[in-house]
Each structure stands twice: as structure tokens, then as C-alpha cells.
Design an enzyme around this catalytic site. Structure first.
Site, PDB file in Angstrom:
ATOM      1  N   LYS A 127       0.860  -1.184   0.000  1.00  0.00           N
ATOM      2  CA  LYS A 127       0.000   0.000   0.000  1.00  0.00           C
ATOM      3  C   LYS A 127       0.892   1.228   0.000  1.00  0.00           C
ATOM      4  CE  LYS A 127      -3.829   2.039   2.696  1.00  0.00           C
ATOM      5  NZ  LYS A 127      -4.702   1.847   3.874  1.00  0.00           N
TER       6      LYS A 127
ATOM      7  N   SER B  13      -9.686   2.036   3.015  1.00  0.00           N
ATOM      8  CA  SER B  13      -8.794   2.762   2.139  1.00  0.00           C
ATOM      9  C   SER B  13      -7.811   1.868   1.376  1.00  0.00           C
ATOM     10  CB  SER B  13      -8.000   3.785   2.943  1.00  0.00           C
ATOM     11  OG  SER B  13      -7.171   3.145   3.893  1.00  0.00           O
TER      12      SER B  13
ATOM     13  N   SER C  69      -9.758  -0.391   7.272  1.00  0.00           N
ATOM     14  CA  SER C  69      -9.239  -0.336   5.901  1.00  0.00           C
ATOM     15  C   SER C  69      -8.572  -1.597   5.381  1.00  0.00           C
ATOM     16  CB  SER C  69      -8.271   0.825   5.766  1.00  0.00           C
ATOM     17  OG  SER C  69      -9.014   1.989   5.582  1.00  0.00           O
TER      18      SER C  69
HETATM   19  N1  GLN Z   1     -13.121   4.226   6.410  1.00  0.00           N
HETATM   20  C1  GLN Z   1     -12.455   4.687   7.594  1.00  0.00           C
HETATM   21  C2  GLN Z   1     -12.067   6.125   7.442  1.00  0.00           C
HETATM   22  O1  GLN Z   1     -12.400   6.694   6.462  1.00  0.00           O
HETATM   23  C3  GLN Z   1     -11.255   3.825   7.896  1.00  0.00           C
HETATM   24  C4  GLN Z   1     -10.024   4.192   7.151  1.00  0.00           C
HETATM   25  C5  GLN Z   1      -8.832   3.375   7.552  1.00  0.00           C
HETATM   26  O2  GLN Z   1      -8.961   2.371   8.242  1.00  0.00           O
HETATM   27  N2  GLN Z   1      -7.675   3.846   7.154  1.00  0.00           N
HETATM   28  O3  GLN Z   1     -11.458   6.701   8.284  1.00  0.00           O
END
Ligand code: GLN
Length: 496
Positions: free
Chosen positions: A80, A163, A187
Site C-alpha cells: 500500500k 482505504s 481499511s
Molecule cells: N473508512 C475509515 C475512514 O475513512 C477507515 C479508514 C482506515 O482504516 N484507514 O477513516
């Protein structure tokens, strides 16, 4: 095994064939690089450097030839783009870091490389890992001139989740046998669920955060995403371990071999089923697949125990106060002085800061910086930030109460399957979709998502397993036993 089918091998099988020299690391790398090119319409990769990858593969082959090389010797993986890498650019999918070249590797990258893994490239994600659909990337993926949402290989009109959407799409499309992701509020688990793959976020502090671009430091954790629990266990074993000098929240807990427990019996395993995860917000198709997988667990000898996690609903407001608060502080470092982007024209220092940040950050990142600054400001701090911290503690306590009656907790990873690209334009509806992953994040507990069938329109459904601190081995064992009895994790999108 013919070369054309190389991408259907899991990490464990691939590592074995590399070790026995049935295939070379160079062949494997070339095969996956070609696949990445072939499937570039998914927008999964933001950086590919063939020469670098092939040089790493040749080095892996040399080690294998000497009978050396770690457990992942020659296995191609991708990271990532939140992990800094010295051989590839790092952007966190933000204009702010476009063109940034790190002088060092994140600890997780160093560890996987030391184990012999070959890096295929960097994977798209939401900007600074903020998002749940991978529509917030500001970087043009490989093969494109402008930023694009990442596409779900099961239906390219749908989001892959986020994400870590590029990570999940890459595994689902077999562009890499396994990859890294990060999970702050879901995420790893939510995109794994949307793309029909397996992903695990370990106990907070197990994997080093050194070199992982910070979003919300008290929540951020790295973890692997792969097709199976077995593959994730292999990668996770190589990723974790203390990094006390470099990460102040790293735990002094020795690295563990998470593959050791994979085949243990789950006879008598008590699976807690939280009532709050099966309320009105859960779509009928996800509920049906999750219910069926719980029945499968009963067949495998597990016992279902009704439990309650009474503050589940509060996890959304609590997370969306605390994560932005930490983000507003972490992102203050991007000021045009030390890293990345700087506005070209400005009147004075203050104007330079303002223009740099206005130009460099996307809308979602700005929204979170503003929310974060607000909840931390004098006058609001007690009402929002402190109150959220208190409830966070209670959410963690609720889990400890629940774990008196069960060994693991199971439920959906997300309330729905993947939605259409552009289908959730209002931020709050995106935030609400995180409801089932946020509780374990706030408590710092390990959580896993595994393929549990398909919902409407043939989209994958993920079953989430949450364990107590340091129970990664148990979670992977429970997931592996399920995968021995089912084949959801082996199914693949049409044309892949
Ligand atoms: N969807 C969550 C957010 O927007 C989690 C994102 C993540 O785990 N990096 O913060």
C-alpha cells in the site's frame, strides 16, 4: 504448473515452488508485472519499476541457489502506498507527496524484504488512508494521466472498498499473491470483504508503525491481505515484532509463527454473536451469507453464543472525533517546508502554508483536518475529544465483558456489499458504513475478514472475526478451518 497459471498459486504454494526451483523469482516477478499491465484499467497500482523489481528477484534467485533466503524468498508482493519505500516513490495517494522519495523503508517493508519478498510496486489507496471506497486517491494510477477511483475486479462499476482498495483489488485480480494494507478503522477488513479476499489487522502495536505515513496514530496498524488465512498467516508472521527504538507504541512481544496453530481443531470454540451487528442497518443479502457461514462454523464444532456490544453505534461518532483529531495533528507536518508539495507563489510564510495546504490536500483530508482542529479547540475539547476518549474506553471494556463468554466474536465486516462508484457521495453515509469495523479498531483488538459467500449481483460478502489481544493465531486458525471446508476464497472474478 504452467506459467500461465502461476497467478492462481497462493503464497505458501508459490514459496514452495520457488524454493524447489520449479520456478524462479524472476519468472514469478515477470508474470505478475505482465498481469499488472494487462489489468491496469483497475487502477490498483500507483508505482511500478520493472528494473527494481527484477533486480530484487535476481537477488532472491541468487539466495535460493545458495540454499539461503527466508520464508518468502522470491515471493512477489506489493505495498500500500502508505508505507515509505526507498526503491519506489511514496505518495499516500496525495498531491502533497507527489514525487516524494523516502530515504528509508518502513519497518514492515524491511521485514518482508528480509524474508525474501520481492516488491512489485506500490498500491493505490485513499488519500492518507482516509476513506472507505478508494475514491479519494489524488494520484494517477499506472496507465492513467489523472487520478481515478480504483475498480472492484468483481464488477468494475463498483468500489473495491477502502482505504486499502488498491491492495484488495490487486489480490482479487491476482495481480499479486498477497499485499500489505493498513487499517485505522477498517481499511484492511472492509476492502477484503468487498473484494472477496482475506485480510487481518493485528493487535495494535504488533506491527511497527515506523515508516507508515500516520493518519491516526493510536489506531493505525499494518497487516497482510491475501487469498487465504494461510497466506495471511505467513505474511503476518514476517511483518510483526518489536521495533521499540523506532515506534514508541510498538509492543515488546516477540514475533510469532502464526501458521503454527492453523490446523488446530475448533471443536468447542465459543463464537460470540453480537446482537448489535445484526440490526436494521444490515442488508438482507449480507445477513444471509453471514448466517450461513455461522451455521458452517457450528458444523465444524463451534458453539454460537449470543453476546452484546452495547456501544457499537457510538463507535461511529467516537471514531470520527478521535481519528480526525489525531489526523489534524499528524498532518500539520505537511507545511511546504519539509516534505513534498510547496505552493509556487505566496506573499509571506503564512500565505505559503495556506496555499500549500489548500493545493496539496483533497477535500476529504481537509474536512478531517477541520473537524480535528474543531474538536481539539479550547471550549470544545471537553465536550467532544475528552468525551470520545471516555467512550472509547467503555467500548474496549465492553469487549472484555464479552470475551468472558466467548473466544472469538463473529459478524459482518460491513453492512452491505460493495456499492457503485460515485454511489455514496455524502461523507456521513460513508462514515456510517464503517460501523462494524470501528469497535475493534477503537479497542486495539485484532480483526480479520474472510470470504463468506456472495450477496446480490454476485458481490462478495466478508465475515469478520474479532479476537482478544494477541489472539491472531486463534483468528487465523478459525478462518483457515472455515476455508478448509468451503471454497469461497478460491472463487475469482470473471475473466481472472
Ligand atoms: N473508512 C475509515 C475512514 O475513512 C477507515 C479508514 C482506515 O482504516 N484507514 O477513516
Amino acid at each position: 504448473m504452467s506459467n500461465t497459471e502461476l497467478h492462481q498459486l497462493g503464497v505458501a504454494e508459490l514459496a514452495a515452488q520457488l524454493k524447489s526451483k520449479e520456478i524462479s523469482a524472476v519468472e514469478a516477478a515477470q508474470h505478475f508485472l505482465a498481469r499488472a499491465k494487462q489489468h491496469k484499467h483497475l487502477g490498483a497500482f500507483v508505482a511500478i519499476h520493472e528494473d527494481t523489481t527484477l533486480a530484487q528477484a535476481r537477488a532472491a534467485d541468487a539466495l535460493i541457489a545458495q540454499g539461503k533466503g527466508g520464508r518468502l524468498a522470491g515471493v512477489p508482493i506489493a505495498h500500500k502506498d502508505i508505507f515509505v519505500t526507498k526503491d519506489f516513490p511514496t505518495t499516500a495517494a496525495s498531491k502533497m507527496l507527489k514525487g516524494y522519495q523516502s530515504p528509508f523503508d518502513a519497518t514492515v517493508v524491511t521485514k518482508l524484504t528480509a524474508s525474501g519478498a520481492v516488491t512489485l510496486g506500490k498500491l493505490n489507496c485513499d488519500e492518507f488512508a482516509m476513506g472507505g471506497a478508494n475514491e479519494n486517491s489524488a494520484i494517477a494510477p499506472v496507465g492513467f494521466d489523472a487520478a481515478q477511483p480504483v475498480r472492484n475486479p468483481w464488477n468494475i462499476e463498483r468500489v473495491p472498498g477502502g482505504s486499502s482498495g488498491g491492495s484488495a483489488a490487486a489480490v482479487a485480480a491476482r495481480l499479486a499473491p498477497a499485499v500489505t494494507g493498513t487499517d485505522t478503522g477498517g481499511s484492511i477488513r472492509q476492502p477484503a470483504s468487498f473484494c472477496g479476499i482475506t485480510g487481518i489487522k493485528p493487535t495494535y502495536g504488533r506491527a511497527s508503525r515506523y515508516g507508515m505515513i500516520a493518519f491516526a496514530s493510536s489506531l493505525d496498524q499494518a497487516g497482510p491481505m491475501g487469498r487465504s488465512a494461510e497466506d495471511c498467516a505467513l505474511l503476518l508472521s514476517e511483518m510483526c515484532g518489536p521495533d521499540l527504538d523506532r515506534d514508541s507504541t510498538s509492543l515488546d512481544v516477540p514475533a510469532e509463527d502464526f501458521t503454527a496453530q492453523l490446523n488446530d481443531s475448533i471443536e468447542g470454540l465459543r463464537i460470540g454473536v453480537p446482537a448489535e451487528f445484526f440490526g436494521d442497518g444490515l442488508s438482507a443479502d449480507v445477513r444471509a451469507a453471514v448466517d450461513a457461514s455461522l451455521k458452517e462454523y457450528e458444523k465444524l464444532g463451534a458453539k454460537l453464543v449470543p453476546i452484546t456490544l452495547p456501544r457499537t453505534e457510538l463507535s461511529v461518532p467516537v471514531y470520527y472525533i478521535l481519528a480526525p483529531a489525531e489526523a489534524s495533528s499528524n498532518l500539520s507536518r505537511f507545511d511546504g517546508v519539509k516534505f513534498g508539495h510547496r505552493a509556487q507563489k505566496y506573499a509571506d510564510l503564512n500565505d505559503m502554508y495556506k496555499k500549500t495546504r489548500a493545493e496539496g490536500f483533497g477535500d476529504e483530508v481537509k474536512r478531517r483536518i477541520m473537524i480535528g482542529a474543531y474538536v481539539l479547540s479550547e471550549g470544545y475539547y471537553d465536550a467532544y475529544y475528552l468525551q470520545a476518549q471516555r467512550i472509547r474506553r467503555m467500548i474496549a471494556d465492553d469487549f472484555q465483558t464479552a470475551f468472558k463468554d466467548c473466544d472469538v466474536i463473529a459478524g459482518p465486516a460491513a453492512p452491505t456489499t460493495a456499492w457503485a462508484i460515485g454511489g455514496k457521495s455524502d461523507p456521513v453515509s460513508n462514515y456510517l458504513a464503517d460501523i462494524f469495523t470501528l469497535p475493534a479498531s477503537l479497542a486495539g483488538l485484532p480483526g480479520l475478514s474472510l470470504p463468506a459467500g456472495f450477496g446480490d449481483a454476485g458481490m462478495p460478502v466478508g465475515l469478520q472475526l474479532i479476537g482478544n489481544y494477541f489472539s491472531e493465531g486463534k483468528l487465523l486458525n478459525a478462518a483457515h478451518r472455515f476455508q478448509q471446508a468451503t471454497d469461497f476464497h478460491l472463487q475469482r472474478p470473471a475473466g481472472i
